[in-house]
Design a protein around this motif. Structure first.
Motif, PDB file in Angstrom:
ATOM      1  N   GLY A   1       0.813  -1.222   0.000  1.00  0.00           N
ATOM      2  CA  GLY A   1       0.000   0.000   0.000  1.00  0.00           C
ATOM      3  C   GLY A   1       0.843   1.268   0.000  1.00  0.00           C
ATOM      4  N   PHE A   2       2.137   1.156   0.302  1.00  0.00           N
ATOM      5  CA  PHE A   2       3.010   2.336   0.213  1.00  0.00           C
ATOM      6  C   PHE A   2       3.168   2.725  -1.252  1.00  0.00           C
ATOM      7  CE2 PHE A   2       5.499   3.804   3.954  1.00  0.00           C
ATOM      8  CZ  PHE A   2       4.838   3.075   4.922  1.00  0.00           C
ATOM      9  N   THR A   3       3.189   4.021  -1.519  1.00  0.00           N
ATOM     10  CA  THR A   3       3.555   4.497  -2.845  1.00  0.00           C
ATOM     11  C   THR A   3       5.055   4.826  -2.811  1.00  0.00           C
ATOM     12  OG1 THR A   3       3.211   6.807  -2.324  1.00  0.00           O
ATOM     13  CG2 THR A   3       1.273   5.570  -3.065  1.00  0.00           C
TER      14      THR A   3
ATOM     15  N   ASN B   1       6.413   7.646  -3.089  1.00  0.00           N
ATOM     16  CA  ASN B   1       6.614   8.821  -2.222  1.00  0.00           C
ATOM     17  C   ASN B   1       6.623   8.435  -0.750  1.00  0.00           C
ATOM     18  OD1 ASN B   1       6.959  10.819  -4.110  1.00  0.00           O
ATOM     19  ND2 ASN B   1       4.779  11.348  -4.193  1.00  0.00           N
ATOM     20  N   GLY B   2       5.713   7.538  -0.380  1.00  0.00           N
ATOM     21  CA  GLY B   2       5.672   7.058   1.000  1.00  0.00           C
ATOM     22  C   GLY B   2       6.979   6.344   1.345  1.00  0.00           C
TER      23      GLY B   2
ATOM     24  N   ARG C   1       9.914   8.552   2.123  1.00  0.00           N
ATOM     25  CA  ARG C   1       9.964   9.062   3.509  1.00  0.00           C
ATOM     26  C   ARG C   1      10.676   8.071   4.427  1.00  0.00           C
ATOM     27  NH1 ARG C   1       4.419  10.912   2.638  1.00  0.00           N
ATOM     28  NH2 ARG C   1       3.617   9.294   4.023  1.00  0.00           N
TER      29      ARG C   1
ATOM     30  N   ARG D   1       4.666   8.214  14.916  1.00  0.00           N
ATOM     31  CA  ARG D   1       3.884   9.088  14.032  1.00  0.00           C
ATOM     32  C   ARG D   1       2.837   8.327  13.250  1.00  0.00           C
ATOM     33  NH1 ARG D   1       8.329  12.830  11.227  1.00  0.00           N
ATOM     34  NH2 ARG D   1       8.622  14.297  12.929  1.00  0.00           N
ATOM     35  N   ASP D   2       3.141   7.068  12.954  1.00  0.00           N
ATOM     36  CA  ASP D   2       2.319   6.355  11.985  1.00  0.00           C
ATOM     37  C   ASP D   2       1.727   5.090  12.603  1.00  0.00           C
ATOM     38  OD1 ASP D   2       1.312   4.863   9.920  1.00  0.00           O
ATOM     39  OD2 ASP D   2       2.980   5.254   8.560  1.00  0.00           O
TER      40      ASP D   2
ATOM     41  N   ARG E   1       1.892  -2.720  11.792  1.00  0.00           N
ATOM     42  CA  ARG E   1       2.519  -3.729  10.930  1.00  0.00           C
ATOM     43  C   ARG E   1       3.830  -4.250  11.513  1.00  0.00           C
ATOM     44  NH1 ARG E   1       1.993  -1.984   4.657  1.00  0.00           N
ATOM     45  NH2 ARG E   1       1.027   0.023   4.987  1.00  0.00           N
TER      46      ARG E   1
ATOM     47  N   ALA F   1       1.216  14.751  12.005  1.00  0.00           N
ATOM     48  CA  ALA F   1       2.448  14.182  11.453  1.00  0.00           C
ATOM     49  C   ALA F   1       3.680  14.948  11.903  1.00  0.00           C
ATOM     50  CB  ALA F   1       2.366  14.154   9.930  1.00  0.00           C
ATOM     51  N   HIS F   2       3.577  16.254  12.055  1.00  0.00           N
ATOM     52  CA  HIS F   2       4.774  17.067  12.297  1.00  0.00           C
ATOM     53  C   HIS F   2       4.607  18.124  13.378  1.00  0.00           C
ATOM     54  CE1 HIS F   2       4.746  16.046   7.889  1.00  0.00           C
ATOM     55  NE2 HIS F   2       5.907  15.562   8.221  1.00  0.00           N
TER      56      HIS F   2
ATOM     57  N   TYR G   1      -0.703  12.390   2.022  1.00  0.00           N
ATOM     58  CA  TYR G   1       0.465  12.054   2.839  1.00  0.00           C
ATOM     59  C   TYR G   1       0.343  10.671   3.484  1.00  0.00           C
ATOM     60  CZ  TYR G   1       4.094  12.512   6.416  1.00  0.00           C
ATOM     61  OH  TYR G   1       5.194  12.298   7.212  1.00  0.00           O
ATOM     62  N   TRP G   2      -0.692  10.452   4.285  1.00  0.00           N
ATOM     63  CA  TRP G   2      -0.820   9.142   4.942  1.00  0.00           C
ATOM     64  C   TRP G   2      -1.201   8.070   3.932  1.00  0.00           C
ATOM     65  CZ3 TRP G   2       1.938   8.879   8.807  1.00  0.00           C
ATOM     66  CH2 TRP G   2       1.918   9.786   9.860  1.00  0.00           C
ATOM     67  N   GLU G   3      -1.966   8.455   2.913  1.00  0.00           N
ATOM     68  CA  GLU G   3      -2.371   7.473   1.897  1.00  0.00           C
ATOM     69  C   GLU G   3      -1.138   6.932   1.171  1.00  0.00           C
ATOM     70  OE1 GLU G   3      -3.656  10.471   2.299  1.00  0.00           O
ATOM     71  OE2 GLU G   3      -5.787  10.176   2.791  1.00  0.00           O
ATOM     72  N   GLU G   4      -0.082   7.758   1.054  1.00  0.00           N
ATOM     73  CA  GLU G   4       1.169   7.280   0.438  1.00  0.00           C
ATOM     74  C   GLU G   4       1.830   6.213   1.313  1.00  0.00           C
ATOM     75  OE1 GLU G   4       3.337  10.937  -0.057  1.00  0.00           O
ATOM     76  OE2 GLU G   4       2.699  11.129  -2.146  1.00  0.00           O
ATOM     77  N   GLY G   5       1.455   6.166   2.576  1.00  0.00           N
ATOM     78  CA  GLY G   5       1.989   5.150   3.487  1.00  0.00           C
ATOM     79  C   GLY G   5       1.023   3.994   3.708  1.00  0.00           C
TER      80      GLY G   5
END
Lengths: 153, 227
Positions: free
Chosen positions: A17-19, A21-22, A25, A118-119, A125, B56-57, B203-207
């Motif tokens: 599911g990561f792109t 861009n993700g 990071r 943060r995530d 996971r 996030a920041h 942003y989060w969707e990219e993760g």
């Protein structure tokens, strides 16, 4: 170079599911390191202050006991290593060396903790993966006990 | 006693049970449909009486004198507002619940702000626009929302919560509120929206977070794209 690793990270099951861009990071939070065959990346008993993600190549997880070299497992692309000792705040429980040329992403313990804090999706996971690793270890321990029991009767 | 002091000092701590929409003494209130459910807590969520802060920041520094809100992308008329201009727009009040993907839900909120529909109407959104990318002040943070959720009657750009300005840690001066999706879609510190034909991960969707994020979806809600 990071572009290519970002694409690669998106193919790992742990980062489904990561792109790209993700994944960039994740790369930006750590350091990409190239390893030569036989390089030792982690040493049993050392202080645990970083976590590794294998990007390419193969690593060997091992311990030395009574001058014996015991291979516990092999770790390929997409595997996280060293996270349990960092999360538990304990010394390394095994050593890791490069079985062949390899590339790893190294996060400092602080960077790794920040990623998890943060995530919530990523931390869920990583914890699942860490617990699975422990469950697998327990299973193989049970298998060895059964074998030892069989050998002694 | 320090525990009690902590509660008393927190102006956002809810000391009463959540009201039913008809018990809210506001005229012309837009009622978010999910507040009319028998059970207002989506699957896998728990109620919190507090208003936790997650981002996030951290809160960005925003200069209110230069704050602007821009509407761009697939619109007939791109828009740009200063804070004064934005606050002059017709305001609505919305009664809604708030569901965070980290499994807490804050029920019973009254938001005041500019209806998302109003912004879309003034800008003249083109028919090919199917998605909205919300743009925020915190270091290029974004989130993507299907246009049908953006255009729900209860979606708004809020500048007040329960009658008080939204504090910086909760996304003030202005934040997006999309009550029918998980709260990360309700971008804090909004600086604009871009209308798009194709969905674009924020942003989060990219993760790996869900592209839609419906908390009421069957199972455990639409949290992530991996679970």
């Amino acid at each position: 170079m990071n572009e290519q690793y970002a694409e690669l990270i998106t193919t790992f099951p742990l980062f489904k599911g990561f792109t790209a861009n993700g994944a960039k990071r994740l790369l930006a939070a750590g350091q990409v390191k190239e390893q030569s065959t036989a390089d030792v990346l982690l040493k049993e008993g050392d202080k645990a202050d970083f976590v590794l993600l294998v990007l390419t190549g193969a690593l060997e997880v091992f311990v030395e006991r009574e001058s014996q070299h015991l291979v516990l497992t092999e770790a390929g692309p997409g595997t996280i290593l060293g996270e349990l000792a960092v999360l538990c705040g304990i010394p390394r429980s095994a050593s890791v060396k490069a079985k062949e040329k390899a590339v790893v992403l190294e996060w400092s313990d602080e960077a790794f903790r920040t990623l998890l804090l943060r995530d919530p999706s990523l931390s869920q996971r990583i914890f699942r993966e860490a617990l699975r690793t422990l469950i697998d270890k327990e299973r193989s321990l049970i298998d060895s006990l059964i074998k030892a029991e069989g050998a002694s009767t | 006693m320090s525990f009690l002091n902590g509660l008393i000092k927190d102006p956002k701590y809810q000391t009463t049970e959540p009201r039913k929409p008809e018990q809210v003494p506001e005229s012309d209130l837009i009622v978010s449909p999910d507040t009319q459910r028998e059970n207002r807590i989506p699957p896998g969520q728990s109620r919190t009486k507090r208003w936790p802060v997650l981002d996030a920041h951290g809160a960005p520094e925003i200069d209110l004198a230069t704050w602007k809100f821009e509407v761009e992308g697939l619109v007939e008329k791109p828009l740009k507002f200063s804070l004064d201009e934005f606050l002059q727009l017709p305001a609505v009040k919305v009664y809604a619940d708030f569901h965070c993907v980290t499994r807490w839900s804050r029920l019973d909120n009254v938001w005041t702000g500019v209806s998302a529909r109003e912004i879309a109407k003034v800008a003249g959104v083109k028919p090919e626009a199917k998605f909205v990318l919300a743009l925020a002040y915190d270091y290029g943070w974004t989130t993507n929302v299907p246009i049908e959720y953006f255009l729900k009657e209860d979606s708004l750009f809020a500048f007040m919560h329960d009658g008080a300005p939204i504090p910086p840690e909760h996304g003030g001066p202005v934040r997006l509120i999309i009550p029918q999706l998980y709260a990360w879609k309700s971008a804090k510190w909004i600086r604009g929206v871009r209308f798009l034909e194709h969905d674009e991960a924020g942003y989060w969707e990219e993760g790996g977070y869900h592209m839609r994020g419906d908390p009421w979806a069957a199972g455990d809600g639409e949290r992530f794209r991996w679970s």
